[in-house]
Design an enzyme around this catalytic site. Structure first.
Site, PDB file in Angstrom:
ATOM      1  CG  HIS A 206     -14.028   3.513  -3.132  1.00 44.52           C
ATOM      2  ND1 HIS A 206     -12.748   3.103  -2.823  1.00 44.52           N
ATOM      3  CD2 HIS A 206     -14.809   3.097  -2.100  1.00 44.52           C
ATOM      4  CE1 HIS A 206     -12.758   2.455  -1.670  1.00 44.52           C
ATOM      5  NE2 HIS A 206     -13.998   2.436  -1.215  1.00 44.52           N
TER       6      HIS A 206
ATOM      7  CE1 TYR B  67     -11.343   5.926  -1.381  1.00 44.29           C
ATOM      8  CE2 TYR B  67     -13.497   5.809  -0.336  1.00 44.29           C
ATOM      9  CZ  TYR B  67     -12.172   5.426  -0.398  1.00 44.29           C
ATOM     10  OH  TYR B  67     -11.670   4.563   0.534  1.00 44.29           O
TER      11      TYR B  67
ATOM     12  CG  ASN C 195     -11.099  -1.278  -1.090  1.00 40.23           C
ATOM     13  OD1 ASN C 195     -12.226  -1.193  -1.584  1.00 40.23           O
ATOM     14  ND2 ASN C 195     -10.788  -0.728   0.072  1.00 40.23           N
TER      15      ASN C 195
ATOM     16  NE  ARG D  29      -3.482   2.415   2.632  1.00 35.60           N
ATOM     17  CZ  ARG D  29      -4.474   2.592   3.491  1.00 35.60           C
ATOM     18  NH1 ARG D  29      -4.759   1.648   4.376  1.00 35.60           N
ATOM     19  NH2 ARG D  29      -5.179   3.707   3.493  1.00 35.60           N
TER      20      ARG D  29
ATOM     21  CB  CYS E 187     -18.211  -0.124  -0.038  1.00 26.97           C
ATOM     22  SG  CYS E 187     -17.180   1.338   0.249  1.00 26.97           S
TER      23      CYS E 187
END
Length: 424
Positions: free
Chosen positions: A194, A244, A144, A90, A164
């Site tokens: 998102h 987002y 995700n 990440r 989500c």
């Protein structure tokens, strides 16, 4: 009832356990299996899970295993909450796109594509093993990028639903601002994972009074602050976008911000170290307050509600999920995966059926179409590999869209993900 959690060693898991304990009447879990290859973390979190259930007098049994096939055998539902490459991957996703002047984020833009490429093959392998061990089990995906992963699962014929926590988080915020119970607030939640907008905030259900205009008038400043967007943007849109959408509506501003502060991955990694130290305390028998800062707020309640409805128990019939479009948004292919309100307890156990949605303004529909096309190319790259497929997906993304950027990002993506992409 048996539930299995793949990625059970996640620091998220105590949030999930707390939900199972509090909502036992909605979802009467008899056995909960936590599955994870990280043995030390798994045992630590398994022990805390048992203490949480015991504190709340829950009779369910918690077991832990590193053996996926054994863990999912006989499960009624399998929850996926894994992170391929961990926080280290990440951190890379959030870092190298900035070198090209693009947003670095784990689900959006080039970093999101890298995560999809790492994740889809692993999730599909897990799902095939679930199908062999428990062919009737539902797969609930919280991994995700949820939209792309869910589309991969559905295309492969799995009984899968994407989940989500953005919608439930907004529902709870709106309820507090309106002084209503969350169950009284229905969202006209439309878009992709998102990439959603609240087109209406209705009292009581899909046909209830739309409270959104009054909500924006009375609480626009609070909502704008929550979304980190100017109040004027919300007034001009006339809807509430997912937070987002800031990556799209204020991309360059976000890139400048990201270049001046530690990455979210670094913050989360530090938080996880602190959480694991707390989890190791044998006196701890509830989720710590720090967990609320980790992310995933209300994930447990959404997961319990969804699993209960899918398995024919309690749970709310209408919920926000990620599932096939099937004509809901007429400008998208039927096999696009959208995020909308759906009737979950479908006839014959066939899964969620989206409710009719309001017409999506071209201002929003254009972006949905654009990102759907990117997701189609991203899934193709994840399934078949190849540098050219990665380049095409990046070129198609609305936050990239220039061949020189796509070339530079392709080189960096492949260089930073060689250990996870055998074809790279």
């Amino acid at each position: 009832m048996k539930l299995a959690v793949v990625g059970g060693g996640s620091t998220y898991t105590p949030e999930l356990i707390d939900g199972f304990a509090r909502l036992r009447d909605t979802l009467p879990v008899e056995e909960l299996v936590l599955i994870d290859p990280a043995t030390e973390r798994l045992e630590l979190i398994g022990a805390l899970a048992r203490r949480i259930l015991a504190r709340q007098d829950h009779a369910g049994r918690v077991t832990t295993t590193t053996d996926l096939d054994a863990g999912v055998a006989g499960a009624d539902a399998v929850l996926l909450q894994l992170r391929v490459g961990g926080q280290a991957a990440r951190l890379q996703d959030e870092t190298w796109p900035l070198e090209c002047g693009c947003v670095g984020q784990e689900t959006t833009g080039a970093g999101g594509l890298a995560k999809a490429l790492r994740t889809v093959p692993v999730v599909l392998d897990i799902a095939e093993r679930v199908r062999r061990a428990s062919p009737d089990a539902w797969i609930i995906d919280f991994t995700n990028p949820v939209g792309i992963v869910t589309r991969a699962l559905l295309r492969a014929g799995h009984k899968a639903v994407g989940l989500c926590n953005v919608a439930i988080g907004l529902q709870r915020k709106f309820a507090a601002l309106l002084d209503l119970a969350p169950s009284e607030v229905h969202l006209d939640h439309v878009g992709l994972n998102h990439l959603t907008w609240e087109l209406g905030v209705r009292r009581g259900g899909p046909d209830g009074e739309d409270l959104l205009p009054g909500l924006l008038a009375a609480h626009g400043e609070a909502l704008a602050s929550h979304l980190r967007l100017p109040r004027a943007v919300l007034d001009r849109l006339g809807v509430v976008p997912s937070y987002y959408l800031r990556y799209f509506y204020a991309h360059d501003e976000v890139v400048r911000e990201l270049g001046t502060k530690p990455s979210r991955a670094a913050e989360v990694a530090a938080m996880e170290r602190e959480l694991l130290a707390l989890y190791a305390d044998p006196a701890l028998d509830e989720k710590p307050a720090l967990l609320a800062r980790r992310g995933g707020a209300f994930y447990s309640e959404a997961a319990v509600d969804l699993a209960a409805a899918l398995l024919g128990g309690g749970g709310t019939d209408v919920q926000v999920v990620n599932t096939y479009n099937n004509g809901t948004l007429p400008f998208l292919p039927d096999d696009a995966v959208i995020e909308v309100q759906a009737r979950v307890r479908a006839t014959g156990g066939s899964g969620p059926v989206p409710l009719p949605v309001p017409r999506l303004d071209p201002l929003f529909a254009g972006l949905v179409s654009h990102v759907t096309a990117y997701e189609d190319l991203a899934l193709d790259a994840a399934l078949r590999g190849g540098r050219e497929r990665v380049f095409r997906a990046l070129l198609a993304h609305p936050l990239i869209g220039q061949y020189d950027l796509a070339e530079g990002l392709t080189d960096r993506l492949l260089a930073h993900n060689k250990e996870h992409l055998p074809w790279a």
